[in-house]
Scaffold this active site. Structure first.
Site, PDB file in Angstrom:
ATOM      1  N   GLY A  34       0.804  -1.218   0.000  1.00 12.34           N
ATOM      2  CA  GLY A  34       0.000   0.000   0.000  1.00 12.34           C
ATOM      3  C   GLY A  34       0.831   1.260   0.000  1.00 12.34           C
ATOM      4  O   GLY A  34       0.543   2.211   0.724  1.00 12.34           O
ATOM      5  N   GLY A  41       1.815   4.508   3.619  1.00 14.39           N
ATOM      6  CA  GLY A  41       2.903   3.711   3.069  1.00 14.39           C
ATOM      7  C   GLY A  41       4.132   4.551   2.773  1.00 14.39           C
ATOM      8  O   GLY A  41       5.267   4.117   3.021  1.00 14.39           O
ATOM      9  N   SER A 171      -8.178  -0.838  12.103  1.00 13.40           N
ATOM     10  CA  SER A 171      -8.832   0.454  12.316  1.00 13.40           C
ATOM     11  C   SER A 171      -9.745   0.332  13.523  1.00 13.40           C
ATOM     12  O   SER A 171     -10.201  -0.761  13.860  1.00 13.40           O
ATOM     13  CB  SER A 171      -9.659   0.832  11.082  1.00 13.40           C
ATOM     14  OG  SER A 171     -10.567   1.871  11.362  1.00 13.40           O
ATOM     15  N   TYR A 218     -16.802  -2.431   5.754  1.00 12.42           N
ATOM     16  CA  TYR A 218     -15.462  -1.982   6.140  1.00 12.42           C
ATOM     17  C   TYR A 218     -15.114  -2.505   7.533  1.00 12.42           C
ATOM     18  O   TYR A 218     -14.009  -3.013   7.765  1.00 12.42           O
ATOM     19  CB  TYR A 218     -15.397  -0.454   6.119  1.00 12.42           C
ATOM     20  CG  TYR A 218     -14.057   0.111   6.538  1.00 12.42           C
ATOM     21  CD1 TYR A 218     -12.954   0.012   5.692  1.00 12.42           C
ATOM     22  CD2 TYR A 218     -13.900   0.739   7.770  1.00 12.42           C
ATOM     23  CE1 TYR A 218     -11.723   0.533   6.073  1.00 12.42           C
ATOM     24  CE2 TYR A 218     -12.685   1.263   8.158  1.00 12.42           C
ATOM     25  CZ  TYR A 218     -11.590   1.158   7.308  1.00 12.42           C
ATOM     26  OH  TYR A 218     -10.374   1.673   7.688  1.00 12.42           O
TER      27      TYR A 218
END
Length: 339
Positions: A34, A41, A171, A218
């Protein structure tokens, strides 16, 4: 188990962390997924690259964007060996090709940072027909990691136990939904109560409760990141490898590039504090290099936030669920892995 620097917090930068752990970074082979301009990143590559690793392998979907980051790193560290690898986590063919290239470049990997991820408002699918957020954020990293386990084990054989690590970027959104084993693709199948989202979610996350709900999708993918971390640590600690899941905080990056105006507003409401990419990458560096984190006494205690160990939502650290998710993931990639 405290970290080495309990004073590190949400304002600490990756640059600061890298300076403190320069001895742990030096001569390491690090793989980061990423990687692109103005991203977490990039912040990882710049901070780690400044401390003399043996090699950086930077992977992402668009080679030209990864190359831009490589140029920036080399401006600061001209003699650093850097390799660029094309990796599309929404394609298992691409993942296998990328892993094969990495294997041709190095015989061992000290640190693998699964930083790549996506957030989308529409119901989309990977090349194999898996819901895009689950397929990219979890299944893609699951397959890429497993294909590189031999290189991780090779590094661990000649390293201090626990210094070889897999870092999975999760997350706080993992709290939005448990794994929907009966409906992971959001096809509209009935799910049991223990797979339903928490009842106390803010209304903004339930605005699309009918049909595809991108926030729940998500959340499922980010919970999967933590569960995969639990599984890896549980099964690889005896080989000297540990894994940590990280909440980087709220950062405006390309992760949310597919959100519409409404969902962007919802996203803005999820945090009162927004960080720079350098601040967002700091917790990943603590997870990857802090020597105080070499031993994990409890495989469910593998979640970090604000540069410190934190408490994850119970469904995301359940040992039985981690095993169940691993079996489902093997089915979805068509391959079994013996750790």
């Amino acid at each position: 188990m405290p970290t080495s620097y309990p004073e590190f917090n949400d304002k600490t930068t990756a640059t600061e962390v890298a300076n403190e752990f320069a001895g742990q970074i030096k001569d390491k082979i690090v793989v980061i997924t990423g990687v692109g301009p103005d991203s977490l990143g990039e912040a990882l590559a710049l901070s780690i690259g400044s401390q003399g690793p043996a090699k950086l392998i930077l992977a992402s979907r668009t080679e030209s964007k990864v190359q831009q980051v490589a140029v920036k790193v080399l401006q600061l560290s001209p003699d650093l060996p850097i390799e660029v690898v094309k990796l599309d986590l929404a394609s298992q063919n691409s993942i296998r090709a990328a892993a094969s290239k990495v294997q041709s470049l190095v015989d061992h990997i000290d640190i693998l940072i699964n930083n790549a991820g996506i957030m989308t408002q529409e119901r989309e699918f990977t090349e194999e027909g898996i819901e895009l957020q689950f397929g990219t954020n979890h299944i893609g990293s699951f397959l890429f990691t497993h294909l590189l386990v031999p290189q991780l084990k090779a590094a661990a054989k000649s390293s201090t136990p626990g210094s070889t690590r897999v870092i999975n970027v999760s997350s706080a959104g993992h709290r939005l939904s448990p794994i929907r084993f009966h409906d992971y693709n959001f096809d509209g199948n009935d799910i049991p109560d223990d797979e339903k989202p928490p009842e106390n979610l803010p209304p903004m996350f339930n605005a699309k409760a009918e049909g595809y709900n991108p926030w729940l999708a998500y959340g499922q993918s980010k919970g999967a990141n933590v569960l995969f971390t639990v599984y890896l640590t549980r099964h690889l600690a005896s080989d000297g490898i540990v894994s940590y899941a990280v909440h980087p905080g709220s950062i405006h990056t390309g992760l949310s590039r597919k959100l519409n105006e409404y969902d962007s507003v919802v996203m803005d409401k999820t945090s009162k504090v927004w960080r720079s990419a350098d601040q967002g990458a700091s917790t990943m560096l603590v997870a990857a290099f802090d020597p105080a984190l070499t031993v994990v006494f409890d495989p469910t205690a593998v979640y970090l936030s604000d540069c410190q160990l934190a408490i994850a939502a119970p469904p995301a650290v359940n040992l039985d669920t981690a095993e169940k998710l691993h079996k489902l993931s093997e089915e979805l990639v068509g391959q079994q892995f013996q750790l």
